[in-house]
Design an enzyme around this catalytic site. Structure first.
Site, PDB file in Angstrom:
ATOM      1  N   HIS A 148       8.740 -21.225 -19.956  1.00 57.86           N
ATOM      2  CA  HIS A 148       8.710 -20.796 -21.364  1.00 57.86           C
ATOM      3  C   HIS A 148       8.990 -19.310 -21.492  1.00 57.86           C
ATOM      4  O   HIS A 148       8.679 -18.708 -22.515  1.00 57.86           O
ATOM      5  CB  HIS A 148       7.354 -21.173 -21.971  1.00 57.86           C
ATOM      6  CG  HIS A 148       7.133 -22.650 -21.949  1.00 57.86           C
ATOM      7  ND1 HIS A 148       7.643 -23.488 -22.925  1.00 57.86           N
ATOM      8  CD2 HIS A 148       6.529 -23.453 -21.034  1.00 57.86           C
ATOM      9  CE1 HIS A 148       7.325 -24.741 -22.623  1.00 57.86           C
ATOM     10  NE2 HIS A 148       6.659 -24.744 -21.486  1.00 57.86           N
ATOM     11  N   LYS A 174       5.542   8.287  -0.038  1.00 54.38           N
ATOM     12  CA  LYS A 174       4.168   8.682   0.323  1.00 54.38           C
ATOM     13  C   LYS A 174       4.099  10.183   0.560  1.00 54.38           C
ATOM     14  O   LYS A 174       3.195  10.858   0.095  1.00 54.38           O
ATOM     15  CB  LYS A 174       3.734   7.986   1.620  1.00 54.38           C
ATOM     16  CG  LYS A 174       3.272   6.561   1.456  1.00 54.38           C
ATOM     17  CD  LYS A 174       2.704   6.045   2.773  1.00 54.38           C
ATOM     18  CE  LYS A 174       2.460   4.558   2.702  1.00 54.38           C
ATOM     19  NZ  LYS A 174       2.024   3.976   3.964  1.00 54.38           N
ATOM     20  N   LYS A 199      -5.373  -0.791   7.424  1.00 54.63           N
ATOM     21  CA  LYS A 199      -4.952  -0.789   8.831  1.00 54.63           C
ATOM     22  C   LYS A 199      -4.982   0.637   9.381  1.00 54.63           C
ATOM     23  O   LYS A 199      -5.537   0.897  10.425  1.00 54.63           O
ATOM     24  CB  LYS A 199      -3.555  -1.403   8.953  1.00 54.63           C
ATOM     25  CG  LYS A 199      -3.038  -1.409  10.365  1.00 54.63           C
ATOM     26  CD  LYS A 199      -1.710  -2.123  10.502  1.00 54.63           C
ATOM     27  CE  LYS A 199      -1.200  -1.950  11.945  1.00 54.63           C
ATOM     28  NZ  LYS A 199       0.113  -2.538  12.150  1.00 54.63           N
ATOM     29  N   GLU A 210       9.273  -6.291   2.285  1.00 55.02           N
ATOM     30  CA  GLU A 210       8.930  -5.163   3.164  1.00 55.02           C
ATOM     31  C   GLU A 210       9.454  -5.424   4.578  1.00 55.02           C
ATOM     32  O   GLU A 210       9.712  -4.493   5.331  1.00 55.02           O
ATOM     33  CB  GLU A 210       7.409  -4.923   3.173  1.00 55.02           C
ATOM     34  CG  GLU A 210       7.043  -3.480   3.490  1.00 55.02           C
ATOM     35  CD  GLU A 210       5.569  -3.172   3.327  1.00 55.02           C
ATOM     36  OE1 GLU A 210       4.739  -3.808   4.000  1.00 55.02           O
ATOM     37  OE2 GLU A 210       5.224  -2.267   2.538  1.00 55.02           O
ATOM     38  N   GLU A 257      -4.394   5.761  -1.701  1.00 53.45           N
ATOM     39  CA  GLU A 257      -4.941   4.961  -2.804  1.00 53.45           C
ATOM     40  C   GLU A 257      -6.300   4.365  -2.429  1.00 53.45           C
ATOM     41  O   GLU A 257      -7.269   4.421  -3.197  1.00 53.45           O
ATOM     42  CB  GLU A 257      -3.979   3.814  -3.168  1.00 53.45           C
ATOM     43  CG  GLU A 257      -2.650   4.247  -3.748  1.00 53.45           C
ATOM     44  CD  GLU A 257      -1.590   4.486  -2.678  1.00 53.45           C
ATOM     45  OE1 GLU A 257      -1.944   4.825  -1.523  1.00 53.45           O
ATOM     46  OE2 GLU A 257      -0.387   4.373  -3.004  1.00 53.45           O
ATOM     47  N   GLY A 299       0.618  -5.111   8.758  1.00 53.78           N
ATOM     48  CA  GLY A 299      -0.233  -5.188   7.563  1.00 53.78           C
ATOM     49  C   GLY A 299       0.018  -6.449   6.747  1.00 53.78           C
ATOM     50  O   GLY A 299      -0.902  -7.138   6.322  1.00 53.78           O
ATOM     51  N   ARG A 300       1.308  -6.787   6.559  1.00 49.37           N
ATOM     52  CA  ARG A 300       1.632  -7.952   5.723  1.00 49.37           C
ATOM     53  C   ARG A 300       1.471  -9.270   6.463  1.00 49.37           C
ATOM     54  O   ARG A 300       1.721 -10.327   5.906  1.00 49.37           O
ATOM     55  CB  ARG A 300       3.035  -7.781   5.150  1.00 49.37           C
ATOM     56  CG  ARG A 300       4.107  -7.499   6.181  1.00 49.37           C
ATOM     57  CD  ARG A 300       5.394  -7.014   5.535  1.00 49.37           C
ATOM     58  NE  ARG A 300       6.391  -6.589   6.502  1.00 49.37           N
ATOM     59  CZ  ARG A 300       6.484  -5.370   7.009  1.00 49.37           C
ATOM     60  NH1 ARG A 300       5.611  -4.444   6.681  1.00 49.37           N
ATOM     61  NH2 ARG A 300       7.444  -5.054   7.873  1.00 49.37           N
TER      62      ARG A 300
END
Ligand SMILES: O=P(O)(O)OC[C@H]1O[C@](O)(CO)[C@@H](O)[C@@H]1O
Length: 547
Positions: free
Chosen positions: A379, A507, A201, A348, A207, A262-263
């Site tokens: 399990h 960041k 965005k 977030e 990264e 973004g999400r």
């Protein structure tokens, strides 16, 4: 406006909680078997059974009253109309416009037209790639796509393309800049046949840009020039200027807008990998499903409104029962990525400690969201759900019909999902366990001893979401359901669910530490961080650490 804990509904809910919290759900089912019908809903291909929750009719009434007192309806309408409800960033919140068919202009901008224009560009591009049209993305036929992106620029496309049948090129999601992750993907691909999507965005995410530079270099080495490498790269961003500065031509850049969080962005150009994988028509159906849930959310009475009710149950457990976490357990292998997806969406958005005006809150907000495929979890960590000292509400997500699947396998899956929900709700008393052990012929002493270990307190709530079948439509509806649930909780808690200031400090510090690791800046940190930096830096100048 009154603070949340001073509202009439909250005060009544607290009194109601004090009166009812000792009630066991197993008794509620005995005295009121009709609750299963009254506490269930069927919307957009999703059946929601919320009867295994620690509620009665009064609880639901009071929770709905709380939603009304907090102005959920008005805030919902404000969001859909494009009001700037994301106050810290001064933005509208319009992911719903990405799947709407209604005209919408905000501050003189024709939002609906912009959405259609960009979607048409995506469709033309992705259909050309899927059909192997020469020259659309480099020289050859594209068989593989790398999506470089992280957080909301990764999790949505990854989740959807794992859930639905891929009929286009193979997808590879590169979010982690760890070179192991990069090499693992590149070593199995052929550069001539690989399209690279750089999804970000902001187009400033360290990264993703680090990964882009390495992948571009890989393409350049194999294709012979940077020009040819860039011909196989496209950008997806709300910051086209930053993409242009990195060499992406306008026709190689797909845009979305600052009013898409973004999400919340998989419905936008961030969905390009989805379109490439499933085709533009199927992508439309995903939007249709989300739109069906939007319509329900906008128009159904709060008492019968699926996202509102899920949100209210969450409030009931978070703020009255003080449950710190909420587990999601899909019982369909295709839905495994729903958990990390909803984790970002919820945590977030609602992991906030001040209200929308900046005042510190005196009550709990977003829970920890965690989980995984239920059948595997059974399990592993379900032991703690049944007998541990935490108390964790669960969402079970199942798919009723899976055409082409082996019936017996599906029975195993469904039987386990239903058994877990029932066991969590019913539990098994010490007396009953003791009786069963005695009937099995164990001695009095041994039965008493084992009964203590084999008792299940039960009374652990769960909601079962049963999809008719897993299609783009039902998946779209499911995702929109969680989006709106998160929204309603944010309104009730009076927080801004649409910013993410909490990710900034890390960041900023990582940029400083990167410079320090690279030797471009002096190291100035606390003693622990300084020592760790020094230890990592020894890698450049290794000395034996032990003999
Ligand atoms: O799409 P971008 O700008 O690269 O950001 C990726 C992710 O990083 C975050 O900003 C958090 O660091 C998320 O909100 C976002 O989804």
């Amino acid at each position: 406006m009154k603070t949340l804990d001073k509202t009439d509904a909250w005060v009544s809910l607290q009194a109601h909680f004090n009166e009812t919290h000792a009630t066991h759900m197993r008794d509620l089912f005995v005295t009121d078997p009709g609750r299963s019908k009254r506490f269930s809903l069927d919307v957009a291909g999703i059946f929601c059974d919320y009867s295994k929750n620690r509620i009665n009719d009064t609880t639901r009434e009071l929770l709905v009253q709380l939603a009304r007192e907090r102005g959920v309806e008005a805030r919902r309408d404000a969001m859909f109309s494009g009001a700037p409800i994301n106050r810290t960033e001064g933005r509208s919140v319009l992911h719903t416009a990405l799947r709407s068919k209604e005209a919408l202009s905000v501050m003189g901008v024709d939002v609906a037209a912009a959405v259609v224009r960009e979607k048409n560009r995506m469709a033309a591009f992705s259909e050309a790639v899927r059909n192997g049209v020469p020259g659309v993305a480099g020289k050859g036929m594209i068989r593989d796509v790398i999506n470089i992106g992280i957080g909301g620029s990764d999790l949505g496309p990854k989740m959807v393309t794992q859930a639905l049948p891929v009929t286009g090129p193979r997808l590879h999601f590169l979010s982690n800049p760890d070179s192991n992750a990069v090499h693992r993907i590149l070593e199995k691909l052929c550069a001539e046949e690989t399209l690279v999507i750089v999804s970000s965005k902001t187009f400033t995410t360290q990264e993703s840009l680090t990964n882009f530079h390495t992948v571009k270099q890989w393409l350049s080495e194999f294709l012979g020039s940077e020009r040819d490498a860039m011909a196989q790269c496209v950008a997806v961003t709300a910051n086209p200027a930053a993409a242009a500065a990195l060499g992406f031509a306008e026709e190689r850049t797909f845009v979305f807008w600052n009013w898409v969080g973004g999400r919340y962005s998989l419905w936008s150009a961030i969905g390009l990998p989805i379109m490439l994988a499933i085709g533009a028509d199927q992508f439309e159906l995903l939007l249709d499903g989300a739109r069906a849930m939007d319509q329900h959310f906008r128009h159904a009475a709060l008492e019968e409104n699926m996202p509102v009710l899920l949100a209210l149950l969450g409030i009931w457990y978070r703020n009255f029962h003080h449950a710190p976490s909420h587990m999601i357990a899909p019982y369909d292998a295709r839905l495994g990525e729903v958990v990390p997806y909803v984790q970002q969406l919820d945590m977030e958005s609602n992991g906030k400690r001040v209200d929308i005006r900046g005042n510190e809150l005196g009550y709990g907000t977003g829970p920890l969201i965690w989980g995984g495929l239920g059948i595997n979890g059974q399990h592993a960590y379900f032991q703690l759900l049944h007998q541990g000292t935490h108390w964790i509400p669960v969402d079970f997500i199942g798919v009723m019909h899976s055409p082409g699947s082996i019936t017996e396998h599906q029975w195993v899956v469904h039987a386990n999902m239903l058994a877990q929900a029932e066991a969590l709700m019913l539990g098994r008393s010490t007396a009953q366990t003791y009786r069963e052990l005695r009937t099995a012929g164990l001695s009095l002493e041994r039965s008493e001893y084992l009964a203590r270990h084999r008792t299940f307190p039960g009374n652990i709530p769960s909601t079962t979401l049963l999809l008719d079948t897993l299609t783009p439509r039902t998946l779209g509806a499911l995702i929109a359901l969680y989006e709106h649930k998160v929204f309603v909780q944010g309104v009730i808690w009076d927080i801004n669910s649409f910013d993410q200031c909490g990710v900034e400090l890390g960041k900023q510090l990582s940029t400083d530490i990167f410079a320090e690791l690279a030797g471009a800046a002096p190291v100035v940190h606390d003693a622990s961080t300084t020592a760790l930096i020094a230890r990592i830096k020894r890698f450049d100048n290794p000395e034996p650490t032990h003999s």
